[in-house]
Design a protein around this motif. Structure first.
Motif, PDB file in Angstrom:
ATOM      1  N   LYS A  25       0.736  -1.318  -0.458  1.00  0.00           N
ATOM      2  CA  LYS A  25       0.042  -0.112   0.110  1.00  0.00           C
ATOM      3  C   LYS A  25       0.939   1.591  -0.263  1.00  0.00           C
ATOM      4  O   LYS A  25       0.273   2.094  -0.797  1.00  0.00           O
ATOM      5  CB  LYS A  25      -0.766   0.345   1.365  1.00  0.00           C
ATOM      6  CG  LYS A  25      -2.339  -0.831   1.096  1.00  0.00           C
ATOM      7  CD  LYS A  25      -3.091  -0.265   0.361  1.00  0.00           C
ATOM      8  CE  LYS A  25      -4.548  -1.151   0.836  1.00  0.00           C
ATOM      9  NZ  LYS A  25      -5.191  -0.766   0.089  1.00  0.00           N
ATOM     10  N   VAL A  26       2.029   0.951   0.976  1.00  0.00           N
ATOM     11  CA  VAL A  26       2.694   2.366   0.862  1.00  0.00           C
ATOM     12  C   VAL A  26       3.352   2.873  -0.466  1.00  0.00           C
ATOM     13  O   VAL A  26       3.489   3.673  -0.801  1.00  0.00           O
ATOM     14  CB  VAL A  26       3.593   2.640   2.341  1.00  0.00           C
ATOM     15  CG1 VAL A  26       4.352   3.748   2.319  1.00  0.00           C
ATOM     16  CG2 VAL A  26       2.539   2.455   3.823  1.00  0.00           C
ATOM     17  N   ALA A  27       3.792   1.208  -0.706  1.00  0.00           N
ATOM     18  CA  ALA A  27       4.326   2.155  -2.271  1.00  0.00           C
ATOM     19  C   ALA A  27       3.898   2.485  -3.199  1.00  0.00           C
ATOM     20  O   ALA A  27       4.201   2.961  -4.711  1.00  0.00           O
ATOM     21  CB  ALA A  27       5.312   0.771  -2.252  1.00  0.00           C
ATOM     22  N   GLY A  28       2.371   1.621  -2.922  1.00  0.00           N
ATOM     23  CA  GLY A  28       1.314   1.683  -4.685  1.00  0.00           C
ATOM     24  C   GLY A  28       1.258   0.959  -5.296  1.00  0.00           C
ATOM     25  O   GLY A  28       1.344   1.448  -6.608  1.00  0.00           O
ATOM     26  N   ILE A  29       1.571  -0.046  -4.990  1.00  0.00           N
ATOM     27  CA  ILE A  29       1.929  -1.425  -6.046  1.00  0.00           C
ATOM     28  C   ILE A  29       0.589  -1.644  -5.470  1.00  0.00           C
ATOM     29  O   ILE A  29       0.030  -2.287  -4.492  1.00  0.00           O
ATOM     30  CB  ILE A  29       2.842  -1.983  -5.339  1.00  0.00           C
ATOM     31  CG1 ILE A  29       4.780  -1.703  -5.472  1.00  0.00           C
ATOM     32  CG2 ILE A  29       2.568  -3.938  -6.715  1.00  0.00           C
ATOM     33  CD1 ILE A  29       5.139  -2.501  -4.504  1.00  0.00           C
ATOM     34  N   PRO A  30      -0.369  -1.948  -6.814  1.00  0.00           N
ATOM     35  CA  PRO A  30      -1.885  -2.451  -6.948  1.00  0.00           C
ATOM     36  C   PRO A  30      -1.916  -3.974  -6.978  1.00  0.00           C
ATOM     37  O   PRO A  30      -1.175  -4.412  -7.015  1.00  0.00           O
ATOM     38  CB  PRO A  30      -2.365  -2.057  -8.147  1.00  0.00           C
ATOM     39  CG  PRO A  30      -1.038  -1.441  -9.070  1.00  0.00           C
ATOM     40  CD  PRO A  30       0.370  -1.862  -8.219  1.00  0.00           C
ATOM     41  N   PHE A  31      -2.435  -4.114  -6.170  1.00  0.00           N
ATOM     42  CA  PHE A  31      -3.045  -5.580  -5.405  1.00  0.00           C
ATOM     43  C   PHE A  31      -4.479  -5.717  -5.616  1.00  0.00           C
ATOM     44  O   PHE A  31      -5.206  -5.225  -4.858  1.00  0.00           O
ATOM     45  CB  PHE A  31      -2.346  -6.067  -4.057  1.00  0.00           C
ATOM     46  CG  PHE A  31      -2.635  -5.719  -3.037  1.00  0.00           C
ATOM     47  CD1 PHE A  31      -1.761  -4.596  -3.248  1.00  0.00           C
ATOM     48  CD2 PHE A  31      -3.481  -6.317  -1.963  1.00  0.00           C
ATOM     49  CE1 PHE A  31      -1.979  -3.893  -1.864  1.00  0.00           C
ATOM     50  CE2 PHE A  31      -3.668  -5.493  -0.835  1.00  0.00           C
ATOM     51  CZ  PHE A  31      -2.317  -4.751  -0.260  1.00  0.00           C
ATOM     52  N   HIS A  32      -4.824  -6.913  -5.541  1.00  0.00           N
ATOM     53  CA  HIS A  32      -6.063  -7.747  -5.369  1.00  0.00           C
ATOM     54  C   HIS A  32      -6.022  -8.401  -3.555  1.00  0.00           C
ATOM     55  O   HIS A  32      -5.306  -9.403  -3.504  1.00  0.00           O
ATOM     56  CB  HIS A  32      -7.023  -8.135  -5.965  1.00  0.00           C
ATOM     57  CG  HIS A  32      -7.922  -8.668  -5.594  1.00  0.00           C
ATOM     58  ND1 HIS A  32      -9.484  -8.254  -5.053  1.00  0.00           N
ATOM     59  CD2 HIS A  32      -8.654 -10.100  -5.446  1.00  0.00           C
ATOM     60  CE1 HIS A  32     -10.061  -8.547  -4.840  1.00  0.00           C
ATOM     61  NE2 HIS A  32     -10.156  -9.856  -4.478  1.00  0.00           N
ATOM     62  N   ALA A  33      -7.101  -8.083  -2.104  1.00  0.00           N
ATOM     63  CA  ALA A  33      -6.953  -8.532  -1.231  1.00  0.00           C
ATOM     64  C   ALA A  33      -7.854  -9.337  -1.365  1.00  0.00           C
ATOM     65  O   ALA A  33      -9.193  -9.613  -1.529  1.00  0.00           O
ATOM     66  CB  ALA A  33      -6.816  -7.637   0.169  1.00  0.00           C
ATOM     67  N   TRP A 193       1.775   4.710  12.964  1.00  0.00           N
ATOM     68  CA  TRP A 193       0.001   4.608  13.059  1.00  0.00           C
ATOM     69  C   TRP A 193      -0.693   5.813  12.200  1.00  0.00           C
ATOM     70  O   TRP A 193      -1.460   5.579  11.832  1.00  0.00           O
ATOM     71  CB  TRP A 193       0.081   5.068  14.823  1.00  0.00           C
ATOM     72  CG  TRP A 193      -1.279   4.521  14.954  1.00  0.00           C
ATOM     73  CD1 TRP A 193      -2.507   5.437  15.299  1.00  0.00           C
ATOM     74  CD2 TRP A 193      -1.471   3.309  15.398  1.00  0.00           C
ATOM     75  NE1 TRP A 193      -2.820   4.188  16.466  1.00  0.00           N
ATOM     76  CE2 TRP A 193      -3.275   2.832  16.504  1.00  0.00           C
ATOM     77  CE3 TRP A 193      -0.718   2.239  15.191  1.00  0.00           C
ATOM     78  CZ2 TRP A 193      -3.056   1.668  16.571  1.00  0.00           C
ATOM     79  CZ3 TRP A 193      -1.103   0.966  15.256  1.00  0.00           C
ATOM     80  CH2 TRP A 193      -2.410   0.351  15.823  1.00  0.00           C
ATOM     81  N   ALA A 194       0.244   6.968  11.746  1.00  0.00           N
ATOM     82  CA  ALA A 194      -0.793   7.402  11.205  1.00  0.00           C
ATOM     83  C   ALA A 194      -0.784   7.330   9.200  1.00  0.00           C
ATOM     84  O   ALA A 194      -1.731   8.254   8.846  1.00  0.00           O
ATOM     85  CB  ALA A 194       0.008   9.094  11.328  1.00  0.00           C
ATOM     86  N   LEU A 195       0.496   6.876   8.780  1.00  0.00           N
ATOM     87  CA  LEU A 195      -0.067   6.119   7.660  1.00  0.00           C
ATOM     88  C   LEU A 195      -1.523   6.110   6.784  1.00  0.00           C
ATOM     89  O   LEU A 195      -2.692   5.217   7.992  1.00  0.00           O
ATOM     90  CB  LEU A 195       1.210   5.421   7.017  1.00  0.00           C
ATOM     91  CG  LEU A 195       2.629   5.035   7.329  1.00  0.00           C
ATOM     92  CD1 LEU A 195       3.392   4.091   7.823  1.00  0.00           C
ATOM     93  CD2 LEU A 195       3.033   6.354   6.249  1.00  0.00           C
ATOM     94  N   PRO A 196      -1.666   6.341   5.834  1.00  0.00           N
ATOM     95  CA  PRO A 196      -2.886   6.167   5.992  1.00  0.00           C
ATOM     96  C   PRO A 196      -3.515   5.389   4.734  1.00  0.00           C
ATOM     97  O   PRO A 196      -4.589   4.440   6.064  1.00  0.00           O
ATOM     98  CB  PRO A 196      -3.146   7.075   3.654  1.00  0.00           C
ATOM     99  CG  PRO A 196      -1.983   8.495   4.313  1.00  0.00           C
ATOM    100  CD  PRO A 196      -0.884   7.327   5.104  1.00  0.00           C
ATOM    101  N   ALA A 197      -1.842   4.183   4.583  1.00  0.00           N
ATOM    102  CA  ALA A 197      -2.373   2.885   5.065  1.00  0.00           C
ATOM    103  C   ALA A 197      -2.673   2.234   6.171  1.00  0.00           C
ATOM    104  O   ALA A 197      -3.708   0.935   6.193  1.00  0.00           O
ATOM    105  CB  ALA A 197      -0.996   2.235   4.177  1.00  0.00           C
TER     106      ALA A 197
END
Ligand SMILES: N[C@@H](CCC(=O)N[C@@H](CS)C(=O)NCC(=O)O)C(=O)O
Length: 214
Positions: A25-33, A193-197
């Motif tokens: 998420k932080v790296a912005g790599i798209p994935f389906h969870a 803790w505050a990271l949007p992800a």
């Protein structure tokens, strides 16, 4: 469409799942969870459909499975060098790998006595005392990373790296178990803790726990 599928466990408690999920998420790599409820009676069978170890997380990519949190992050670091999932500096990178490996293979007392439970509050208030030496070691290594390598940002090596992803569940544990920390460490924990992800993961944990109590 994303070619990556990341199979994870419960967001509230699956500390190993949080690591690659947050890194991606932080790296912005798209994935389906896709998630498996680890408390379901057929959880093992569900996981074994994807992961030969019978554990989550597992990353599914084309015809292959990468079934270990650190191996997933290493696989992604190789495939997405532009995202700099490890520090660029050689010395910093070696230390980042050491502290990540230390987390991956160690701190069993902390893991056993202070399990991650994002929405819960400790059932075992003695946990941090029992895990005192693990906690002291983590606080010391965080302090060293921040002092030596953390000048260009709020994370262990300045910019967010795999090392931060590996320790994010510890940030959660220290927060919910109320571990006393220095202002410098507090600033680091607050940044994670505050990271949007991280907020998104916490929201997921909240929804999961709310559904369970219905
Ligand atoms: N070393 C593994 C550990 C994975 C692990 O222990 N996952 C737990 C969930 S957090 C699991 O799948 N437990 C289910 C089981 O053992 O049946 C990794 O880093 O991915």
């Amino acid at each position: 469409m994303s070619t990556y599928r990341l199979v994870i466990g419960n967001m509230n408690t699956s500390s190993w799942s949080l690591r690659p999920w947050l890194g991606m998420k932080v790296a912005g790599i798209p994935f389906h969870a896709e998630s498996v409820n680890l408390r379901a009676p057929d959880a093992k069978a569900q996981i074994l459909r994807h992961s030969p170890s019978g554990k989550v997380p597992v990353l599914l990519h084309h015809d292959m499975a990468v079934w270990d949190s650190l191996a997933i992050l290493e696989y992604l670091a190789e495939r997405h060098p532009e995202d700099r999932l490890w520090p660029g500096n050689e010395k910093a990178r070696a230390v980042a790998r050491c502290v990540s490996a230390e987390m991956h293979s160690g701190f069993a007392t902390l893991r056993q006595n202070c399990p991650m439970d994002i929405m819960g509050r400790p059932e075992n208030p003695e946990g941090p005392q029992v895990a005192k030496s693990d906690i002291e070691r983590i606080l010391s290594l965080w302090g060293e990373c921040l002092t030596q390598f953390g000048q260009n940002g709020p994370f262990l090596f300045g910019k967010f790296t795999i090392a931060d992803a590996m320790y994010a569940p510890v940030v959660s544990r220290f927060t919910t178990y109320g571990v006393a920390v220095s202002p410098e460490i507090r600033a680091y924990m607050d940044a994670v803790w505050a990271l949007p992800a991280m907020q998104e993961w916490q929201e997921g944990a909240k929804e999961e726990v709310a559904l369970k109590s219905q």
